[in-house]
Design a protein around this motif. Structure first.
Motif, PDB file in Angstrom:
ATOM      1  N   SER A  27       0.832  -1.212   0.000  1.00  0.00           N
ATOM      2  CA  SER A  27       0.000   0.000   0.000  1.00  0.00           C
ATOM      3  C   SER A  27       0.863   1.257   0.000  1.00  0.00           C
ATOM      4  O   SER A  27       0.483   2.271  -0.584  1.00  0.00           O
ATOM      5  CB  SER A  27      -0.975   0.006   1.171  1.00  0.00           C
ATOM      6  OG  SER A  27      -0.326   0.323   2.372  1.00  0.00           O
ATOM      7  N   ARG A  31       1.135   3.013  -5.570  1.00  0.00           N
ATOM      8  CA  ARG A  31       0.885   4.122  -6.497  1.00  0.00           C
ATOM      9  C   ARG A  31       2.121   4.443  -7.330  1.00  0.00           C
ATOM     10  O   ARG A  31       2.009   4.775  -8.510  1.00  0.00           O
ATOM     11  CB  ARG A  31       0.411   5.351  -5.734  1.00  0.00           C
ATOM     12  CG  ARG A  31      -0.986   5.147  -5.141  1.00  0.00           C
ATOM     13  CD  ARG A  31      -1.450   6.347  -4.386  1.00  0.00           C
ATOM     14  NE  ARG A  31      -0.613   6.458  -3.183  1.00  0.00           N
ATOM     15  CZ  ARG A  31      -0.649   7.462  -2.337  1.00  0.00           C
ATOM     16  NH1 ARG A  31      -1.462   8.467  -2.542  1.00  0.00           N
ATOM     17  NH2 ARG A  31       0.115   7.480  -1.276  1.00  0.00           N
ATOM     18  N   TRP A  34       2.403   1.696 -10.015  1.00  0.00           N
ATOM     19  CA  TRP A  34       1.344   1.872 -11.010  1.00  0.00           C
ATOM     20  C   TRP A  34       1.661   3.051 -11.926  1.00  0.00           C
ATOM     21  O   TRP A  34       1.495   2.966 -13.143  1.00  0.00           O
ATOM     22  CB  TRP A  34      -0.002   2.070 -10.312  1.00  0.00           C
ATOM     23  CG  TRP A  34      -1.128   2.274 -11.266  1.00  0.00           C
ATOM     24  CD1 TRP A  34      -1.755   3.444 -11.560  1.00  0.00           C
ATOM     25  CD2 TRP A  34      -1.770   1.278 -12.075  1.00  0.00           C
ATOM     26  NE1 TRP A  34      -2.743   3.243 -12.488  1.00  0.00           N
ATOM     27  CE2 TRP A  34      -2.775   1.924 -12.826  1.00  0.00           C
ATOM     28  CE3 TRP A  34      -1.582  -0.090 -12.237  1.00  0.00           C
ATOM     29  CZ2 TRP A  34      -3.594   1.246 -13.721  1.00  0.00           C
ATOM     30  CZ3 TRP A  34      -2.402  -0.763 -13.125  1.00  0.00           C
ATOM     31  CH2 TRP A  34      -3.393  -0.097 -13.852  1.00  0.00           C
ATOM     32  N   SER A  35       2.128   4.156 -11.362  1.00  0.00           N
ATOM     33  CA  SER A  35       2.390   5.341 -12.191  1.00  0.00           C
ATOM     34  C   SER A  35       3.536   5.101 -13.165  1.00  0.00           C
ATOM     35  O   SER A  35       3.505   5.598 -14.294  1.00  0.00           O
ATOM     36  CB  SER A  35       2.685   6.563 -11.323  1.00  0.00           C
ATOM     37  OG  SER A  35       3.929   6.456 -10.676  1.00  0.00           O
ATOM     38  N   CYS A  51       2.718  -4.363 -12.694  1.00  0.00           N
ATOM     39  CA  CYS A  51       2.697  -4.190 -11.233  1.00  0.00           C
ATOM     40  C   CYS A  51       2.828  -5.528 -10.519  1.00  0.00           C
ATOM     41  O   CYS A  51       3.625  -5.666  -9.583  1.00  0.00           O
ATOM     42  CB  CYS A  51       1.408  -3.489 -10.798  1.00  0.00           C
ATOM     43  SG  CYS A  51       1.317  -1.765 -11.318  1.00  0.00           S
ATOM     44  N   SER A 145       0.361   9.557  -9.582  1.00  0.00           N
ATOM     45  CA  SER A 145       0.443   8.833  -8.328  1.00  0.00           C
ATOM     46  C   SER A 145       1.117   9.676  -7.269  1.00  0.00           C
ATOM     47  O   SER A 145       2.258   9.438  -6.934  1.00  0.00           O
ATOM     48  CB  SER A 145       1.236   7.551  -8.554  1.00  0.00           C
ATOM     49  OG  SER A 145       1.451   6.901  -7.348  1.00  0.00           O
TER      50      SER A 145
END
Length: 181
Positions: A27, A31, A34-35, A51, A145
């Motif tokens: 967590s 981001r 992913w970005s 990812c 992100s």
């Protein structure tokens, strides 16, 4: 383990099989990963594969991470390499058109409005593509992100923390100028 745990504690816990430590680690950096994947303009499915593979690589190398402060950079580099691999494999594929199997989701939208939106989208991406690699990387990470701290951004992109804000401002100015022309 809680959200305030250090990256070192989370890595150690994850290596010892602590699911909560692993979940917190994911967590914290999801981001960013992913970005990076989306920065290569991959489809949602390909970005999700990148990812997943990036997290798999971390599992495989949990014991090899010597400097937890550089984990963001390690993850960004791994996601970048995986994204490039997806693009290379995609270049080798030959698409076959079998005809329309599904109805277009945008059939209800006004064709003129759709064309205008596509043109605006293309203009933005063309202007973005004209920026330097440093600007593109920084803007991707900050816009797509947003990380919780500039320290994570700096670690992921290997740039000084104090230069993030001014560099971002200059990059956005360049993007605005490209869009204005």
């Amino acid at each position: 383990m809680d959200e305030d745990s250090s990256t070192q504690e989370l890595l150690t816990g994850a290596a010892d099989g602590d699911q909560k430590a692993w979940d917190l680690l994911v967590s914290r950096f999801a981001r960013l990963v992913w970005s990076v994947a989306r920065g290569f303009r991959l489809s949602d499915a390909d970005a999700a594969d990148v990812c997943q593979t990036t997290w798999l690589r971390l599992v495989e190398h949990l014991d090899a991470i010597n400097d937890p402060t550089r984990l963001a950079g390690w993850l960004a580099t791994t996601a970048r390499r995986e994204s490039i691999g997806v693009l290379r494999r995609r270049d080798r594929e030959v698409p076959i058109y079998d005809g329309p199997d599904e109805e277009d989701e945008d059939d209800e939208q006004d064709p003129e409005r759709r064309t205008i939106e596509q043109d605006e989208h293309r203009e933005l991406w063309d202007a973005f593509a004209g920026l330097s690699e440093r600007c593109r990387s920084l803007l991707r990470v900050l816009a797509v992100s947003p990380l919780e701290s500039y320290a994570q951004v700096a670690a992921a992109l290997s740039i000084p923390v104090g230069s993030i804000g001014p560099t971002r401002a200059r990059c956005l100015d360049r993007l605005r100028a490209r869009l204005a022309t």
